[in-house]
Write a protein that holds these residues in place. Structure first.
Motif, PDB file in Angstrom:
ATOM      1  N   LEU A  89      30.858  45.236  38.557  1.00 23.60           N
ATOM      2  CA  LEU A  89      31.550  46.515  38.670  1.00 23.60           C
ATOM      3  C   LEU A  89      31.726  46.848  40.143  1.00 23.60           C
ATOM      4  O   LEU A  89      30.779  46.770  40.921  1.00 23.60           O
ATOM      5  N   GLY A  90      32.940  47.185  40.522  1.00 23.74           N
ATOM      6  CA  GLY A  90      33.221  47.495  41.915  1.00 23.74           C
ATOM      7  C   GLY A  90      34.631  47.056  42.278  1.00 23.74           C
ATOM      8  O   GLY A  90      35.405  46.592  41.432  1.00 23.74           O
ATOM      9  N   ASN A  91      34.946  47.161  43.535  1.00 25.75           N
ATOM     10  CA  ASN A  91      36.293  46.839  44.018  1.00 25.75           C
ATOM     11  C   ASN A  91      36.403  45.337  44.304  1.00 25.75           C
ATOM     12  O   ASN A  91      36.611  44.914  45.437  1.00 25.75           O
ATOM     13  N   PHE A  92      36.269  44.526  43.233  1.00 29.47           N
ATOM     14  CA  PHE A  92      36.284  43.077  43.374  1.00 29.47           C
ATOM     15  C   PHE A  92      37.561  42.490  42.766  1.00 29.47           C
ATOM     16  O   PHE A  92      38.062  42.978  41.751  1.00 29.47           O
ATOM     17  N   TYR A  93      38.026  41.412  43.373  1.00 25.37           N
ATOM     18  CA  TYR A  93      39.250  40.743  42.910  1.00 25.37           C
ATOM     19  C   TYR A  93      39.038  40.131  41.528  1.00 25.37           C
ATOM     20  O   TYR A  93      37.988  39.567  41.230  1.00 25.37           O
ATOM     21  N   ARG A  94      40.076  40.230  40.686  1.00 26.89           N
ATOM     22  CA  ARG A  94      40.088  39.579  39.382  1.00 26.89           C
ATOM     23  C   ARG A  94      41.454  38.951  39.155  1.00 26.89           C
ATOM     24  O   ARG A  94      42.476  39.501  39.544  1.00 26.89           O
ATOM     25  N   ASP A  95      41.465  37.803  38.507  1.00 31.00           N
ATOM     26  CA  ASP A  95      42.716  37.097  38.243  1.00 31.00           C
ATOM     27  C   ASP A  95      43.644  37.937  37.366  1.00 31.00           C
ATOM     28  O   ASP A  95      43.189  38.678  36.494  1.00 31.00           O
ATOM     29  N   GLY A  96      44.962  37.744  37.597  1.00 31.09           N
ATOM     30  CA  GLY A  96      45.953  38.435  36.780  1.00 31.09           C
ATOM     31  C   GLY A  96      46.866  39.293  37.624  1.00 31.09           C
ATOM     32  O   GLY A  96      46.558  39.621  38.776  1.00 31.09           O
ATOM     33  N   CYS A  97      48.021  39.646  37.053  1.00 24.49           N
ATOM     34  CA  CYS A  97      49.030  40.452  37.755  1.00 24.49           C
ATOM     35  C   CYS A  97      49.286  41.742  36.992  1.00 24.49           C
ATOM     36  O   CYS A  97      49.165  41.800  35.769  1.00 24.49           O
ATOM     37  N   LEU A  98      49.656  42.776  37.739  1.00 30.79           N
ATOM     38  CA  LEU A  98      50.000  44.074  37.175  1.00 30.79           C
ATOM     39  C   LEU A  98      51.297  44.557  37.800  1.00 30.79           C
ATOM     40  O   LEU A  98      51.667  44.132  38.904  1.00 30.79           O
ATOM     41  N   TYR A  99      52.001  45.458  37.121  1.00 27.83           N
ATOM     42  CA  TYR A  99      53.146  46.142  37.715  1.00 27.83           C
ATOM     43  C   TYR A  99      52.606  47.303  38.548  1.00 27.83           C
ATOM     44  O   TYR A  99      51.985  48.220  38.021  1.00 27.83           O
ATOM     45  N   THR A 100      52.820  47.255  39.854  1.00 24.98           N
ATOM     46  CA  THR A 100      52.335  48.307  40.745  1.00 24.98           C
ATOM     47  C   THR A 100      53.419  48.685  41.747  1.00 24.98           C
ATOM     48  O   THR A 100      54.353  47.909  42.002  1.00 24.98           O
ATOM     49  N   GLN A 101      53.299  49.863  42.333  1.00 27.24           N
ATOM     50  CA  GLN A 101      54.239  50.317  43.358  1.00 27.24           C
ATOM     51  C   GLN A 101      53.751  50.002  44.759  1.00 27.24           C
ATOM     52  O   GLN A 101      54.478  50.168  45.726  1.00 27.24           O
ATOM     53  N   GLN A 102      52.520  49.552  44.858  1.00 30.49           N
ATOM     54  CA  GLN A 102      51.972  49.195  46.152  1.00 30.49           C
ATOM     55  C   GLN A 102      50.904  48.120  45.980  1.00 30.49           C
ATOM     56  O   GLN A 102      50.472  47.840  44.866  1.00 30.49           O
ATOM     57  N   ILE A 103      50.513  47.515  47.092  1.00 28.45           N
ATOM     58  CA  ILE A 103      49.526  46.440  47.049  1.00 28.45           C
ATOM     59  C   ILE A 103      48.169  46.989  46.622  1.00 28.45           C
ATOM     60  O   ILE A 103      47.729  48.043  47.099  1.00 28.45           O
ATOM     61  N   VAL A 104      47.524  46.266  45.728  1.00 23.12           N
ATOM     62  CA  VAL A 104      46.159  46.621  45.311  1.00 23.12           C
ATOM     63  C   VAL A 104      45.187  45.818  46.179  1.00 23.12           C
ATOM     64  O   VAL A 104      45.161  44.598  46.137  1.00 23.12           O
ATOM     65  N   SER A 105      44.411  46.506  46.983  1.00 19.50           N
ATOM     66  CA  SER A 105      43.512  45.852  47.933  1.00 19.50           C
ATOM     67  C   SER A 105      42.083  45.850  47.400  1.00 19.50           C
ATOM     68  O   SER A 105      41.581  46.874  46.927  1.00 19.50           O
ATOM     69  N   THR A 106      41.434  44.677  47.472  1.00 22.31           N
ATOM     70  CA  THR A 106      40.052  44.541  47.014  1.00 22.31           C
ATOM     71  C   THR A 106      39.202  43.908  48.113  1.00 22.31           C
ATOM     72  O   THR A 106      39.715  43.457  49.139  1.00 22.31           O
ATOM     73  N   PHE A 107      37.891  43.856  47.863  1.00 20.82           N
ATOM     74  CA  PHE A 107      36.989  43.199  48.806  1.00 20.82           C
ATOM     75  C   PHE A 107      37.357  41.724  48.928  1.00 20.82           C
ATOM     76  O   PHE A 107      37.815  41.099  47.977  1.00 20.82           O
ATOM     77  N   ASP A 108      37.136  41.155  50.114  1.00 25.93           N
ATOM     78  CA  ASP A 108      37.464  39.743  50.323  1.00 25.93           C
ATOM     79  C   ASP A 108      36.331  38.810  49.904  1.00 25.93           C
ATOM     80  O   ASP A 108      36.490  37.594  49.924  1.00 25.93           O
ATOM     81  N   HIS A 109      35.179  39.359  49.517  1.00 31.80           N
ATOM     82  CA  HIS A 109      34.077  38.552  49.006  1.00 31.80           C
ATOM     83  C   HIS A 109      33.475  39.223  47.763  1.00 31.80           C
ATOM     84  O   HIS A 109      33.488  40.454  47.658  1.00 31.80           O
ATOM     85  N   ASP A 110      32.965  38.410  46.853  1.00 32.52           N
ATOM     86  CA  ASP A 110      32.376  38.941  45.620  1.00 32.52           C
ATOM     87  C   ASP A 110      30.854  38.853  45.687  1.00 32.52           C
ATOM     88  O   ASP A 110      30.217  38.109  44.938  1.00 32.52           O
ATOM     89  N   PHE A 111      30.267  39.616  46.597  1.00 32.57           N
ATOM     90  CA  PHE A 111      28.816  39.618  46.732  1.00 32.57           C
ATOM     91  C   PHE A 111      28.204  40.566  45.703  1.00 32.57           C
ATOM     92  O   PHE A 111      28.544  41.761  45.675  1.00 32.57           O
ATOM     93  N   PRO A 112      27.294  40.084  44.849  1.00 29.30           N
ATOM     94  CA  PRO A 112      26.659  40.968  43.861  1.00 29.30           C
ATOM     95  C   PRO A 112      25.947  42.158  44.500  1.00 29.30           C
ATOM     96  O   PRO A 112      25.830  43.217  43.878  1.00 29.30           O
TER      97      PRO A 112
END
Length: 295
Positions: A89-112
């Motif tokens: 749970l958190g601002n971590f990247y997950r595979d897949g695409c969505l329809y958005t009006q702007q870029i969705v930015s996530t953390f560049d590392h998935d540290f637990p």
């Protein structure tokens, strides 16, 4: 085109550049046409080759088929159970695409250590009803958690759907929280049978055969698709997404959260093996047994 060449990781442009170096000028469009003509298609590797085969594999599949038919002809439920992949749970990247009006930015590392927690979805698929029940745990994937998940299903919908049931058939793989070799799961299963007052029959799939567990291909792929591209910033996001999973054949998914904290490193209670009410089958007892409640 050499007939022994079965694949290439070159792009159409790279192939065109190679041909140009040999004095043959072709466009990217022509390269794509040639690839199609020779039946070259972009594909992912498929996990289809088994890493091993147990000598009792076929015998257990025949036994599972017999049990399924026996329960299909009775007022008792057939449940396929398994734990899905854990998610942070958190601002971590997950595979897949969505329809958005702007870029969705996530953390560049998935540290637990940067996570706000984790979710452990334990799935229950009712073969008779073509319905799934997901219990999302927040602690650890243990045998006690798996049994509490089954108890939650029974109290929420099971006993209403099967008022005349005298037994429950569980189909599961042989590892993880419902390990076929660990007595700790059998101890938790015995407690569950006592709590519900109903017989619980277990049939494990042989080693290397967990992909044949019905929940693996009838529920989990649709849940994964429903969650594609979503960022699990809060617990509410995956819970709402999983509940939307459905198919044209009528599959529906109910989702519940179990916030109980489960202890890891537990040991089997002293004297359990001598006093347990676990009845092992005469056919492949290592994979087939029944937890019987007290009279």
């Amino acid at each position: 085109m050499r007939p022994e060449v079965r694949w290439t990781n070159l792009t159409p442009k790279a192939i065109g550049d190679r041909l140009r170096e040999r004095g043959l000028r072709v466009s990217v469009r022509v390269v794509r046409q040639l690839l199609s003509k020779h039946h070259y298609v972009r594909r992912k590797a498929r996990k289809s080759q088994t890493m091993g085969q147990h000598r009792d594999r076929n015998a257990q599949f025949q036994n599972i088929a017999r049990l399924k038919q026996e329960y299909l002809d009775s007022p008792n439920p057939i449940l396929s159970i398994d734990t899905k992949k854990k998610e942070l749970l958190g601002n971590f990247y997950r595979d897949g695409c969505l329809y958005t009006q702007q870029i969705v930015s996530t953390f560049d590392h998935d540290f637990p250590s940067a996570a706000d927690g984790k979710i452990i979805p334990h799935g229950i698929y009712d073969l008779k009803q073509n319905a799934a029940y997901l219990n999302v745990g927040l602690s650890h994937d243990t045998g006690e958690f798996a049994c509490d998940s089954i108890s939650q299903w029974w109290c929420a919908v099971g006993r209403e759907l099967y008022p005349n049931a005298t037994s429950i058939l569980l189909l599961c793989d042989g590892g993880g929280s419902n390990s076929a070799t660990q007595y700790l799961f059998k101890e938790d299963l015995q407690k569950l049978a006592e709590r519900l007052g109903i017989e619980i029959r277990v049939a494990h799939y042989p080693p290397y055969c967990s992909k044949y567990n019905p929940i693996e291909h009838r529920v989990f792929p649709h849940v994964t698709r429903a969650c594609q591209g979503l960022i699990f910033t809060t617990l509410a996001v995956p819970v709402a997404a999983m509940a939307k999973a459905q198919t044209r054949t009528g599959l529906r998914v109910l989702v519940n959260v179990i916030d109980k904290v489960y202890q890891t490193g537990r040991k089997v209670a002293e004297g359990f093996k001598e006093s347990m009410r676990i009845v092992f089958d005469t056919v492949l007892p290592k994979w087939n047994y029944t937890a019987v409640p007290n009279a």
